[in-house]
Design a protein around this motif. Structure first.
Motif, mmCIF file in Angstrom:
data_model
loop_
_atom_site.group_PDB
_atom_site.id
_atom_site.type_symbol
_atom_site.label_atom_id
_atom_site.label_comp_id
_atom_site.label_asym_id
_atom_site.label_seq_id
_atom_site.Cartn_x
_atom_site.Cartn_y
_atom_site.Cartn_z
ATOM 1 N N PHE A 22 0.833 -1.204 0.000
ATOM 2 C CA PHE A 22 0.000 0.000 0.000
ATOM 3 C C PHE A 22 0.870 1.257 0.000
ATOM 4 C CE2 PHE A 22 -2.427 3.292 2.284
ATOM 5 C CZ PHE A 22 -3.579 3.343 1.525
ATOM 6 N N PHE A 23 1.913 1.270 0.836
ATOM 7 C CA PHE A 23 2.829 2.409 0.928
ATOM 8 C C PHE A 23 4.009 2.171 -0.011
ATOM 9 C CE2 PHE A 23 0.669 2.299 5.073
ATOM 10 C CZ PHE A 23 0.107 3.564 5.059
ATOM 11 N N LEU A 24 4.102 2.994 -1.044
ATOM 12 C CA LEU A 24 5.069 2.753 -2.113
ATOM 13 C C LEU A 24 6.023 3.927 -2.293
ATOM 14 C CD1 LEU A 24 2.591 1.396 -4.822
ATOM 15 C CD2 LEU A 24 3.783 0.089 -3.039
ATOM 16 N N ASP A 25 7.244 3.622 -2.738
ATOM 17 C CA ASP A 25 8.134 4.705 -3.163
ATOM 18 C C ASP A 25 7.633 5.210 -4.514
ATOM 19 O OD1 ASP A 25 9.231 3.108 -5.311
ATOM 20 O OD2 ASP A 25 10.515 2.125 -3.849
ATOM 21 N N SER B 119 1.601 7.256 -2.160
ATOM 22 C CA SER B 119 2.934 7.646 -2.609
ATOM 23 C C SER B 119 3.692 8.314 -1.463
ATOM 24 C CB SER B 119 2.834 8.599 -3.804
ATOM 25 O OG SER B 119 4.120 9.004 -4.220
ATOM 26 N N VAL B 120 4.497 7.546 -0.748
ATOM 27 C CA VAL B 120 5.186 8.046 0.444
ATOM 28 C C VAL B 120 6.140 9.185 0.103
ATOM 29 C CG1 VAL B 120 6.705 7.404 2.349
ATOM 30 C CG2 VAL B 120 4.984 5.784 1.544
ATOM 31 N N TYR C 3 7.499 0.872 3.879
ATOM 32 C CA TYR C 3 8.335 1.954 3.366
ATOM 33 C C TYR C 3 7.862 3.288 3.944
ATOM 34 C CZ TYR C 3 10.552 5.233 0.175
ATOM 35 O OH TYR C 3 11.266 6.275 -0.349
ATOM 36 N N PHE C 4 8.742 3.950 4.715
ATOM 37 C CA PHE C 4 8.409 5.219 5.343
ATOM 38 C C PHE C 4 9.185 6.407 4.764
ATOM 39 C CE2 PHE C 4 7.317 2.291 8.903
ATOM 40 C CZ PHE C 4 6.009 2.684 9.089
ATOM 41 N N ASN C 5 10.230 6.173 3.994
ATOM 42 C CA ASN C 5 11.152 7.225 3.561
ATOM 43 C C ASN C 5 11.692 7.949 4.805
ATOM 44 O OD1 ASN C 5 12.497 9.530 2.600
ATOM 45 N ND2 ASN C 5 11.189 9.674 0.797
#
Length: 270
Positions: A86-89, A109-110, A247-249
């Protein structure tokens, strides 16, 4: 969020209603958009709808807390997608973006989730922009300044807000596990009940044929929500947290939190 500023009748109706009502608060999360890649598009929409003299109040929340809440609400709403998908670069997001519906949080889009940029987008379009950190929101100092309240009025408002019941509570770990199990239950015709329900209206939004499914006698999802709410009240569960491998950046998360810290300091020093 569904208003169309391209229609003259929409703009005329809004201006007429606002003129009749006088000073008006219009509050809706969807106006800013939950999707970071739509922040600029939403800012343009709001400018077209309300005009540059409108006062914009942005409530900004810790990025990980926001992502956790958004995912839990989306998951419980029927989009049964693992948080890792769900959380993508931006690179992965660009690959799935053509398949995203404008109104549904299918992916996030993180790399576009930049709170400082969000505020700048509105400052470039509107004369008055107020950014309030969620951590200090219920102290009511920001809103007191905005609406010209004196200190006794601010304190009364803070006390009143603190005593109100909270309806939109953070999802519990138990609730998320229960919804995950529910998503795997079979339904008539061999379809997944929750997933079928969640996808039927997506298909309709994208112009596909309406789903022809026999509705069950009991609303299983509704019963599940009520049961979880009752159990959590009797035996509170730990709050749901996103897994560590989501993925949190990290660099952007640190930047967002530093920006929020500055806003909190400004708010409490004002």
């Amino acid at each position: 969020a569904t208003l169309d500023p391209e229609h003259e009748e929409t703009r005329t109706l809004i201006q007429q209603r606002l003129k009749e009502a006088g000073p008006t608060i219009i509050s809706a999360e969807g106006l800013v958009s939950w999707q970071p890649h739509r922040f600029e598009e939403a800012a343009d929409l709001n400018l077209a709808l309300w005009g540059e003299d409108a006062t914009i109040v942005l409530t900004l929340r810790d990025p990980v807390d926001f992502m956790t809440s958004l995912y839990a609400d989306t998951f419980r709403g029927g989009t049964y997608r693992p948080p890792q998908d769900f959380f993508l670069d931006r690179k992965r997001f660009d690959r799935v973006r053509p398949f995203c519906s404008p109104w549904i949080e299918d992916f996030f889009s993180v790399d576009d989730f930049d709170l400082e940029r969000l505020v700048a987008l509105y400052q470039a379009r509107f004369r008055n922009v107020v950014a309030l950190p969620y951590d200090t929101l219920f102290e009511m100092h920001g809103l007191a300044r905005l609406f010209g309240l004196d200190e006794p009025q601010r304190q009364a408002l803070e006390t009143s807000i603190a005593s109100q019941p909270r309806f939109n509570q953070r999802a519990s770990l138990r609730a998320m596990k229960a919804h995950s199990a529910y998503a795997k239950l079979p339904r008539q015709y061999g379809k997944n009940a929750a997933l079928a329900d969640g996808q039927s209206w997506r298909i309709a939004l994208m112009g596909g044929p309406p789903a022809r499914q026999r509705k069950p006698v009991l609303d299983q999802a509704k019963l599940l929500r009520h049961a979880i709410k009752l159990i959590d009240k009797l035996a509170p569960s730990a709050p749901f947290q996103l897994p560590d491998d989501v993925y949190f950046n990290p660099e952007l998360t640190r930047k967002n939190r530093a920006f929020l810290d500055r806003l909190i300091d400004q708010e409490r020093d004002a």
